[in-house]
Scaffold this active site. Sequence first.
Site, PDB file in Angstrom:
ATOM      1  N   ASP A   1     -62.093   2.049  27.263  1.00  7.79           N
ATOM      2  CA  ASP A   1     -62.109   2.381  25.836  1.00  7.79           C
ATOM      3  C   ASP A   1     -60.846   3.182  25.542  1.00  7.79           C
ATOM      4  O   ASP A   1     -60.789   4.386  25.746  1.00  7.79           O
ATOM      5  CB  ASP A   1     -63.367   3.183  25.502  1.00  7.79           C
ATOM      6  CG  ASP A   1     -63.447   3.588  24.025  1.00  7.79           C
ATOM      7  OD1 ASP A   1     -62.407   3.531  23.337  1.00  7.79           O
ATOM      8  OD2 ASP A   1     -64.534   3.986  23.577  1.00  7.79           O
TER       9      ASP A   1
ATOM     10  N   LYS B   1     -58.483   2.440  15.968  1.00  7.35           N
ATOM     11  CA  LYS B   1     -57.727   3.542  15.377  1.00  7.35           C
ATOM     12  C   LYS B   1     -56.274   3.187  15.069  1.00  7.35           C
ATOM     13  O   LYS B   1     -55.994   2.596  14.045  1.00  7.35           O
ATOM     14  CB  LYS B   1     -57.859   4.792  16.243  1.00  7.35           C
ATOM     15  CG  LYS B   1     -59.287   5.361  16.271  1.00  7.35           C
ATOM     16  CD  LYS B   1     -59.339   6.754  16.822  1.00  7.35           C
ATOM     17  CE  LYS B   1     -60.775   7.256  16.990  1.00  7.35           C
ATOM     18  NZ  LYS B   1     -61.531   7.372  15.739  1.00  7.35           N
TER      19      LYS B   1
ATOM     20  N   PHE C   1     -67.764   9.518  24.357  1.00  3.37           N
ATOM     21  CA  PHE C   1     -67.892   9.252  22.922  1.00  3.37           C
ATOM     22  C   PHE C   1     -67.312   7.869  22.666  1.00  3.37           C
ATOM     23  O   PHE C   1     -66.100   7.653  22.766  1.00  3.37           O
ATOM     24  CB  PHE C   1     -67.172  10.281  22.057  1.00  3.37           C
ATOM     25  CG  PHE C   1     -67.418  10.029  20.592  1.00  3.37           C
ATOM     26  CD1 PHE C   1     -68.551  10.546  19.981  1.00  3.37           C
ATOM     27  CD2 PHE C   1     -66.562   9.246  19.843  1.00  3.37           C
ATOM     28  CE1 PHE C   1     -68.826  10.275  18.635  1.00  3.37           C
ATOM     29  CE2 PHE C   1     -66.822   8.970  18.502  1.00  3.37           C
ATOM     30  CZ  PHE C   1     -67.953   9.488  17.903  1.00  3.37           C
TER      31      PHE C   1
END
Length: 394
Positions: A219, A248, A134
Amino acid sequence: MSSSDAHSAHNYHPLPVVVATADGAWMTDVEGRRYLDMLAGYSALNFGHGNRRLIEAAKAQLERVTLTSRAFHHDRFAEFCTELAELCGMEMVLPMNTGAEAVETAVKTARKWGYRVKGVPDGRARIVVASDNFHGRTTTIVSFSTDPEARADFGPYTPGFDIVPYGDLAALRDAVTEDTVAVLLEPIQGEAGVLVPPAGYLAGVRDLTRERNVLFIADEIQSGLGRTGRTFACEHEGVVPDVYVLGKALGGGVVPVSAVVSSREVLGVFRPGEHGSTFGGNPLACAVALEVIAMLRTGEFQKRAAELGDHLHAELSLLAEAGKVTQVRGRGLWAGVDIDPSHGTGREISEKLMDRGVLVKDTHGSTIRIAPPLVISKEDLDWGLDQLRAVLGV
């Protein structure tokens, strides 16, 4: 029908709680009921809701200047790039806003590096990714997703990606060709259910990519910045990738901040006008992110995530031994818990926990994810775990 259902596209299925205020690890709904946040905005709120250091940094910058666009310099930009590069042990930073933008930027970077530096023939660059990944929701990113919900009906899809099983080093080795410019992986797969790869996998990826002159792009949007008990999840295997993709928690849950961080050789391929973002690296984002970086430099949050994480996993393993959950995975203050189907689906368990004042989120049917803010107290964490035990009938 709620007011949001009446006028917002149904792209999410949120739990039926309407949050009005929040502080630390706690949120309060519009009716005054308090909930323990055990999700932390998928790691965007690593430092808790309303963290005073971050709020004060944002307030101070709001009074000065919030946006110049990259048409002009501003006085927080150079410091942000310098401090973030140093935190990562890298040389250059390319700031964006959302995680998906940063992943897209990493894809563009890898392709341009492949053509300019590695010498891949034009139009032939390929990137190897892992199944069950994801990395975001853009059309290019969903092109290499294996999740039907994320991918279906959004074609035609962007070519140039090869998908291999996560954790399978042999499959990765077979997939790399002379046209491969990068391997893009999550060091721990979050959305897939907090999947930790086999021991030695990340180190093996690092060796393979170095041997084949391929970029290793990590990531760390969810796994990075303290969540796993280290600044970066890659550190658990002593691995330093060629490229970090961050987001984030970099914005502290205050503003969206993301970045691609790498060497001068890699990010130096860009020339003025070839890539950009109006809001990327804006003064407000830089001010908040600089405070995040300063907080991470103390090591306090990494240490807290490691110690409370050990406690969290010890307690969850007892549930597995009791047969209430079928598997527990994760690192630090991050866990994927597979619920025994006899107790209900992940969604049903999440709803039962909500009724008891704890907020988590399900994924892939039977799994719930636990990722509280790193500022959570041990007492509150234990209280949240007590509610999970009660829901599972322990």
